[in-house]
Design an enzyme around this catalytic site. Structure first.
Site, PDB file in Angstrom:
ATOM      1  N   ASP A 162       0.853  -1.176   0.000  1.00 45.10           N
ATOM      2  CA  ASP A 162       0.000   0.000   0.000  1.00 45.10           C
ATOM      3  C   ASP A 162       0.897   1.236   0.000  1.00 45.10           C
ATOM      4  OD1 ASP A 162      -2.321   1.601   0.310  1.00 45.10           O
ATOM      5  OD2 ASP A 162      -1.935   1.724   2.461  1.00 45.10           O
ATOM      6  N   THR A 221      -0.120   4.795   1.332  1.00 41.34           N
ATOM      7  CA  THR A 221      -0.260   5.676   2.489  1.00 41.34           C
ATOM      8  C   THR A 221       0.004   4.931   3.794  1.00 41.34           C
ATOM      9  OG1 THR A 221      -1.921   6.930   1.290  1.00 41.34           O
ATOM     10  CG2 THR A 221      -1.801   7.277   3.668  1.00 41.34           C
ATOM     11  N   ASP A 239      -1.423  -0.841   6.199  1.00 41.55           N
ATOM     12  CA  ASP A 239      -1.731  -0.471   7.580  1.00 41.55           C
ATOM     13  C   ASP A 239      -3.156   0.008   7.768  1.00 41.55           C
ATOM     14  OD1 ASP A 239      -1.619   1.971   6.302  1.00 41.55           O
ATOM     15  OD2 ASP A 239      -0.667   2.995   7.983  1.00 41.55           O
TER      16      ASP A 239
END
Length: 740
Positions: free
Chosen positions: A427, A429, A627
């Site tokens: 991912d 961000t 996250d």
């Protein structure tokens, strides 16, 4: 009894599906409940119906049972071990404080019997089931080794006369009660730790469910048509539970509240934080006709929405379902020891039986005693103590080594899978980037400096709760800029803010907002703003007292260690891919800066999961790093999911590995840890079997015709113990494993 719709499956053998909790008849592993919740679609419900307490209670009951067995076994095994130590070292000072040998033998028998027959009864049941189902496994070896050591020792205690004098030491036959008791306690401990780890597998689902709003403000006497009709002025609000909301109901969402369910905005406008879906920190503007998603957080304004989805068709329910499905479908890799034991157990039994028959037929008198001794020696030297320690010891030390470096491993399966990873899907961000907007560029117009510009902007933005405003304020404070109170503050959602500072009019916001205020940027600032936008920076323009003051570039900065980590991954022959919910322009800019070749942008949770599936179908072994809540399905679907300790609970629970620090270098270290641990496990298995391979023929009497040597069970026990010592010593080497 749990309802019939709740099925229990074996993680090793998904084809085993039973209606009650218990053990797998093939491998002996504890069955897991297939559904942590039911998602039934109904016209008025959210679909979230909790599982009856009895289903989850099975896990707690198993943990309590194993805990009682472990502590009872440990308390009884310690004196057995001490008594055995006195017998093995008769010349030591310990002998003087122990009871006479005859009494000590009976004490060992009395104390070890409940350990083996009561505490360890579960292993004999599993072993018997493995025989009945013709699927020999680790529990077959454990029961065979423990049972042989115990029965042999019990016979030597109760009927010492059946053994020849040549096998007696100081008039007594050697005992192996301590081996039987200690092995039993160690295996119970392993089962207890496994049960506790398994209990946490449903936490991701629970965390997702906790995101859902519990109540909604429903308008009665309002329009519930399919079009975007104005809401009548005379309406009444009522607070209702979420499961009472129906498709078509009008719901009011106030600032700071969660959006109740999926639907469409029919009145008002606001900024909604959709980080749980997209993973992006910047709130999204919502106006009439825009879609809003249940469990996202409304920030600045109030709006009315028409509910369009309830039950299992909402996006949150689909994320729950996808995460659950991926967790169920991901079968663990069969442990090497279990695979080998499928051949090893029959070989040991055949060897013991052949030795017994040979000595009974051709051995000297008393042939029965020699036959029994040789068969028992074969079974004792084949005792799977080292085999049982080979994997857990390496995992225990390796996981401890990782923890000291901030790498938290959920289970051994994650370590085993990580060794074979070929692709890293990450991912953006919070994983590649910091996950928090920050001021990265400040360009001042003539007559202004950076400190003045940021002071003006921060003074104006201090009344705003927007993440971009907080980024400006933090940067201003860090350089000591003067932040003053502002009068006549006005905020236009998704456009900008204005006010009066030192009796001067100030505007701060989008370029279009400044332009609409009658102020134009000079050509130099305009071109610089375009460059910043190409580099995926959000541009904030500032005007002071009727003239442009400068521009501020804000973006989610790349973590300082990301580029180094990606270079290290490439040196490990790994492919790095970005999967993000952010827009393509931003994703491409970040990928270009980090030299990432493949990028998938604008993805919802289902899209990320599908990308993982696609790579897997084509033979890739995928590690997914993320996250956010939106990463949970992909983390669960991947061969290995890696989350950050700073991320959401859902991501952490869905991942096999969690990095305490938000540092991508942790993935590199985790992969090195995995390779080191798996290499150590294979070495341990070698040590566990080499003594058996060499010792079994000797125990069967191979050397007797040429040298007159018949392996004493005591020597067989020593070889068994030495193999365990080798495994433990080799495992401890992992404490010094280099991960940098």
């Amino acid at each position: 009894m749990p309802p019939a719709e709740y099925l229990y499956i074996c993680p090793m053998h998904p084809e085993i599906r039973l209606g009650l909790p218990g053990d797998c008849p093939k491998c002996g592993m504890r069955l897991e409940d297939e559904l942590a919740l039911t998602a039934k679609t109904s016209p008025v419900g959210t679909g979230f119906k909790p599982v009856p307490t009895l289903v989850g209670e099975d896990e707690n009951r198993q943990i309590r049972d194993l805990s009682r067995r472990f502590w009872a076994g440990l308390v009884l095994s310690i004196p057995v071990f001490i008594l055995a130590l006195g017998e093995m070292a008769p010349m030591s000072g310990m002998k003087a404080i122990l009871p006479p040998e005859g009494s000590a033998r009976w004490l060992q028998f009395i104390l070890s019997t409940p350990v083996v027959l009561l505490c360890g009864s579960i292993f004999f049941v599993k072993a018997w089931n493995s025989v009945k189902n013709k699927s020999l496994n680790m529990f077959t070896l454990i029961a065979m080794g423990v049972g042989t050591a115990y029965v042999y020792s019990a016979l030597a205690t109760l009927f010492p006369g059946i053994f020849p004098d040549s096998l007696k030491k100081h008039g007594y036959v050697e005992l192996y009660f301590e081996a039987a008791a200690v092995i039993t306690v160690l295996v119970i401990l392993g089962q207890l730790l496994e049960a506790k780890a398994r209990k946490g597998t449903g936490q991701a689902i629970k965390a997702l469910l906790n995101l859902a709003a519990k109540k909604a403000h429903r308008l009665i006497n309002g329009s519930v048509g399919t079009g975007l009709k104005p809401v009548p002025t005379m309406t009444v609000e009522e607070d209702v539970n979420i499961d009472e909301v129906q498709v078509g109901d009008l719901l009011r969402v106030r600032p700071g509240e969660k959006v109740p369910l999926d639907g469409v905005v029919v009145e008002g406008r606001s900024l909604v934080d959709e980080a749980m879906i997209s993973g992006e920190p910047v709130p999204q503007e919502k106006k009439i006709g825009d879609w809003v998603i249940g469990a996202t957080v409304n920030q600045s304004g109030s709006f009315l929405m028409r509910c369009e989805k309830t039950g299992s068709v909402t996006l949150l329910a689909q994320i729950v379902s996808m995460t659950q499905e991926a967790q169920r479908s991901r079968a663990p890799i069969q442990n090497l020891a279990d695979r080998v034991s499928g051949y090893f157990v029959p070989a040991v039994l055949v060897s013991a039986l052949a030795a017994f028959i040979f000595w009974l037929r051709f051995g000297p008198a008393p042939s029965m005693s020699y036959a029994l001794v040789s068969a028992v020696s074969v079974l004792i030297i084949a005792c799977p103590c080292a085999l049982g320690l080979a994997t857990p010891m390496a995992v225990m030390v390796g996981v401890g080594r990782g923890a000291r470096t901030g790498i938290l491993v959920k289970n051994a399966e994650a370590l085993e899978r990580a060794e074979k990873i070929t692709h890293i899907l990450s991912d953006k961000t919070g994983t590649l980037t910091a996950g928090k907007p920050a001021v990265t560029t400040v360009v001042c117009a003539e007559g202004f400096n950076e400190k003045e510009l940021l002071g003006i902007a921060a003074s104006l933005e201090q009344a705003s709760e927007h993440p971009l405003a907080r980024a400006i304020i933090e940067r201003a404070k860090s350089i000591g800029a003067d932040i003053q109170p502002v009068a006549d503050f006005v905020s236009l959602t998704a456009e900008g803010v204005s006010g009066r500072l030192n009796q001067k009019q100030v505007f701060c916001g989008k370029m279009s907002f400044i332009k609409s205020s009658g102020i134009s940027l000079p050509e130099e600032l305009f071109h610089r703003a375009e460059v910043l936008q190409v580099n995926a920076e959000t541009v904030i323009c500032l005007a002071y007292d009727g003239r442009p003051a400068g521009i501020i570039g804000i973006k989610d900065p790349i973590k300082g260690t990301t580029a180094q980590a990606i270079r290290a991954m490439r040196k490990m022959s790994l492919k790095v891919v970005m999967v993000t919910g952010d827009n393509e322009k931003t994703a491409r800019a970040i990928a270009k800066e980090l030299n990432i070749d493949k990028v998938f942008s604008g993805l919802l949770p289902a899209g990320k999961r599908d990308i993982v599936k696609e790579f897997t179908v084509h033979g890739a072994r995928v590690l997914m790093a993320g996250d956010g809540i939106n990463d949970a399905p992909a983390l669960a679907e991947a061969d290995v999911g890696v989350a950050f300790g700073s991320g959401t609970d859902v991501a952490i629970e869905s991942a096999g590995i969690t990095l305490v620090k938000g540092d991508l270098n942790g993935i590199v270290k985790a992969l090195r840890l995995s390779r080191g641990v798996m290499r150590n496990i294979r070495q341990n298995l070698f040590f566990a079997f080499i003594y058996n391979v060499i010792g079994i023929p000797v125990a069967a009497g191979l050397l007797y015709p040429a040298f007159g040597l018949l392996l004493n069970p005591m020597i067989a026990g020593a070889a068994m113990s030495f193999s365990s010592v080798s495994v433990i010593g080799n495992s401890l080497r992992l404490r010094g494993l280099k991960l940098e």
